[in-house]
Design a protein around this motif. Structure first.
Motif, mmCIF file in Angstrom:
data_model
loop_
_atom_site.group_PDB
_atom_site.id
_atom_site.type_symbol
_atom_site.label_atom_id
_atom_site.label_comp_id
_atom_site.label_asym_id
_atom_site.label_seq_id
_atom_site.Cartn_x
_atom_site.Cartn_y
_atom_site.Cartn_z
ATOM 1 N N LEU A 203 44.183 26.914 51.045
ATOM 2 C CA LEU A 203 44.242 27.921 49.978
ATOM 3 C C LEU A 203 43.069 27.737 49.022
ATOM 4 O O LEU A 203 42.438 28.704 48.598
ATOM 5 N N PHE A 204 42.748 26.485 48.696
ATOM 6 C CA PHE A 204 41.685 26.235 47.723
ATOM 7 C C PHE A 204 40.294 26.368 48.358
ATOM 8 O O PHE A 204 39.411 27.023 47.811
ATOM 9 N N LEU A 205 40.134 25.748 49.496
ATOM 10 C CA LEU A 205 38.794 25.672 50.081
ATOM 11 C C LEU A 205 38.451 26.862 50.984
ATOM 12 O O LEU A 205 37.287 27.165 51.208
ATOM 13 N N GLU B 250 45.242 37.162 53.739
ATOM 14 C CA GLU B 250 43.816 37.505 53.728
ATOM 15 C C GLU B 250 43.567 38.732 54.600
ATOM 16 O O GLU B 250 42.831 39.646 54.224
ATOM 17 N N LEU C 256 45.024 41.941 52.980
ATOM 18 C CA LEU C 256 44.315 42.429 51.795
ATOM 19 C C LEU C 256 42.846 42.760 52.053
ATOM 20 O O LEU C 256 42.178 43.342 51.195
ATOM 21 N N LEU D 144 48.476 44.195 46.891
ATOM 22 C CA LEU D 144 47.713 44.045 45.648
ATOM 23 C C LEU D 144 48.605 44.335 44.440
ATOM 24 O O LEU D 144 48.500 43.672 43.402
ATOM 25 N N ILE E 121 50.362 41.276 43.552
ATOM 26 C CA ILE E 121 49.487 40.322 42.855
ATOM 27 C C ILE E 121 49.297 40.737 41.401
ATOM 28 O O ILE E 121 49.291 39.908 40.494
ATOM 29 N N ARG F 60 40.323 35.033 45.630
ATOM 30 C CA ARG F 60 40.480 34.200 46.829
ATOM 31 C C ARG F 60 40.968 35.019 48.038
ATOM 32 O O ARG F 60 40.384 34.932 49.129
ATOM 33 N N LEU F 61 42.018 35.805 47.851
ATOM 34 C CA LEU F 61 42.665 36.459 49.007
ATOM 35 C C LEU F 61 42.029 37.793 49.380
ATOM 36 O O LEU F 61 42.024 38.175 50.543
ATOM 37 N N VAL F 62 41.516 38.515 48.393
ATOM 38 C CA VAL F 62 40.918 39.827 48.694
ATOM 39 C C VAL F 62 39.417 39.684 48.937
ATOM 40 O O VAL F 62 38.896 40.149 49.947
ATOM 41 N N GLU F 63 38.754 39.032 48.001
ATOM 42 C CA GLU F 63 37.287 38.965 48.090
ATOM 43 C C GLU F 63 36.793 37.823 48.972
ATOM 44 O O GLU F 63 35.612 37.746 49.287
ATOM 45 N N SER G 160 35.946 31.092 48.024
ATOM 46 C CA SER G 160 36.673 29.815 48.058
ATOM 47 C C SER G 160 36.939 29.368 46.621
ATOM 48 O O SER G 160 36.341 29.894 45.669
ATOM 49 N N LEU H 255 45.784 28.990 41.890
ATOM 50 C CA LEU H 255 46.058 29.458 43.254
ATOM 51 C C LEU H 255 47.442 29.004 43.717
ATOM 52 O O LEU H 255 48.223 29.809 44.253
#
Lengths: 314, 188
Positions: free
Chosen positions: A8-10, A23, A26, B129, B132, B146-149, B152, B171
């Motif tokens: 999730l972070f990296l 991912e 979206l 979205l 979110i 993080r999830l759309v664009e 990292s 996150l």
């Protein structure tokens, strides 16, 4: 920290299926990578800073401003202004509608300001092209802004951004065109009324407005719409065969703009054919549990198509 | 033209690009745009939703170019741009709330599309979205980036000025709050 949190972070390492699915879900909303049109940038701050010491320039600008102000007094329109006619010569002419927005006449255009009342702002385009822009903060109700022409009148039904669209009129050939950039326009004439959503255009003639089309309509569909317009020019209603052919040519979701207009007919066969095609291309406006396909009103379809099929280019 | 991948926001490369753009170098500004467009887009999405995001990105960069001399320390460009984007997004949201509401993007119940249908795919993304956007601001912005664009955590930290730790916390906690909202919306 576990490895799922690391992913999730990296965004790397052992994939977390939950995050990967999100991912993927979206991803259609991500920035499309389009370039910034540099022509939009205008003068940069450093350029302005360089000019700042030149006081003579400021003085010249003040003189220009004074001249522009004098000119604007002649063109500025507001609630209660009296009727008058404007002609743009070689260059475009901007008519401020304070504090509402503006109408820009392109070179050669002639427009009559009819009235601006509490319930309506009306102008009449006699020739040429005008662009209607309405400020976000000054919006009124549906059909508040009306532009008349000899070929019918255009009412601004909805608008979300500043530039509603542009309307052209050629009194020599008695033809015109409306292109809507944002919102929804309704074009009415004695012959018929059509709706034109953002991204679509409609041709105007003495026989009334043609069926509107989105800019990405296929050549095949355009030809069929032209055939329908030729019928209309003769004052003849669409026959069932042509209507069915027209329906068959509609194959993409945005082609439903044509189908929606076929719902206006009194011919039950044509209407049923158009509605079946609407369902096939855009889905159903309301849930159905079982039973035969019901029929929905044109207004229900309009609201449904506006928020779905008409929003996205092919 | 500098290689975008060769530097990260806040690095000397970005600062140099900012200085060149401040001197009127449009090509340098175009590189900054490429580097930061996703960040501004993510902020716009998190605040206003998808309808206004694309327009807002361009408006923010046009505004940024014209006001670039206000950035005294070029290393502060990323934070300044994010603040500019947040303000512009909030202004846009307020303006939208003052006019009649546009039609919602949610897919109407009963509408039938094949799973791969572009409308169905986009509508599902819009619903996710919307989930979110129900989260607290810090979580929704970080999760959107993080999830759309696809940025990292370290990239988000470099672009927003947050620490790595804050981004990680946003996150993880954001995901914890997002899961029930997604389940409620019938999304994975």
């Amino acid at each position: 920290m576990n490895e799922h949190e690391d992913y999730l972070f990296l965004g790397a390492g052992t994939p977390d299926p939950e995050i990967v699915a999100l991912e993927h879900l979206l991803s259609p909303l991500a920035h499309d990578g389009c370039e910034l049109p540099l022509e939009r940038l205008g003068p940069d701050a450093s350029h302005r800073a360089t000019l700042r010491p030149w006081l003579w320039l400021a003085a010249a600008m003040l003189v220009s401003l004074a001249m522009a102000l004098a000119l604007s007094r002649a063109t500025k329109l507001q609630r209660g202004s009296s009727s008058r006619t404007f002609v743009a010569q070689q260059e475009s002419l901007t008519l401020p509608l304070e504090p509402f927005g503006q109408v820009v006449l392109q070179g050669g255009a002639e427009l009559e300001f009819v009235h601006w009342r509490d319930d309506e702002l009306r102008v009449r385009l006699r020739r040429g092209t005008c662009v209607v822009e309405i400020d976000e903060t000054a919006r009124q109700g549906a059909a508040f802004v009306v532009v008349e022409t000899e070929l019918g009148e255009v009412a601004v039904e909805e608008q979300a951004r500043r530039c509603f669209g542009e309307l052209s009129m050629d009194p020599g050939t008695h033809t015109g065109e409306l292109r809507v950039h944002d919102g929804l326009g309704r074009v009415g004439s004695e012959a018929r009324t059509v709706v034109v959503p953002a991204g679509a255009a409609v041709r105007l003639s003495l026989a009334g407005p043609s069926l509107p089309l989105f800019g990405d309509a296929t050549d095949e569909l355009r030809k069929m719409v032209n055939r329908a317009a030729a019928y209309a020019a003769k004052g003849v209603d669409l026959d069932t065969k042509l209507a069915v052919d027209l329906v068959a040519t509609c194959r993409m979701p945005r082609d439903t703009l044509v189908l929606w207009h076929l719902l206006q007919t009194d011919d039950e066969v044509q209407r049923a054919s158009a509605e079946a095609a609407l369902v096939a291309l855009a889905g159903r406006p309301e849930p159905i549990v079982k039973g035969p396909l019901p029929s929905w009103s044109a207004e229900v379809w309009l609201a449904f198509l506006q928020k779905g099929a008409w929003r996205y280019a092919k | 033209m500098p290689n975008v991948a060769a530097h990260s926001p806040g690095s000397p490369g970005t600062a140099e690009l900012v200085q060149r753009a401040q001197a009127g170098d449009r090509a340098a500004f175009a590189v900054l745009y490429r580097e930061f467009a996703r960040t501004v887009h993510g902020i716009a999405l998190a605040t206003c939703g998808e309808d206004d995001a694309d327009d807002l990105v361009q408006d923010v960069f046009v505004q940024a170019f014209q006001r670039l001399t206000e950035v005294r320390d070029p290393r502060a460009f990323a934070g300044w741009l994010c603040t500019t984007a947040r303000r512009a997004a909030i202004d846009r949201l307020r303006a939208r709330q003052q006019r009649p509401q546009p039609m919602p993007l949610d897919e109407p119940v009963g509408r039938e599309h094949a799973p791969g249908d572009a409308f169905a795919v986009r509508a599902a993304a819009a619903r996710a979205l919307a989930c979110i956007r129900r989260l607290p601001e810090a979580y929704r912005e970080t999760l959107t980036l993080r999830l759309v664009e696809g940025l990292s955590g370290p990239e988000i930290a470099a672009r927003t000025g947050l620490t790595h730790g804050s981004v990680r916390v946003n996150l993880v906690r954001g995901m914890a709050q997002l899961r029930p909202l997604l389940a409620e919306a019938g999304l994975p």
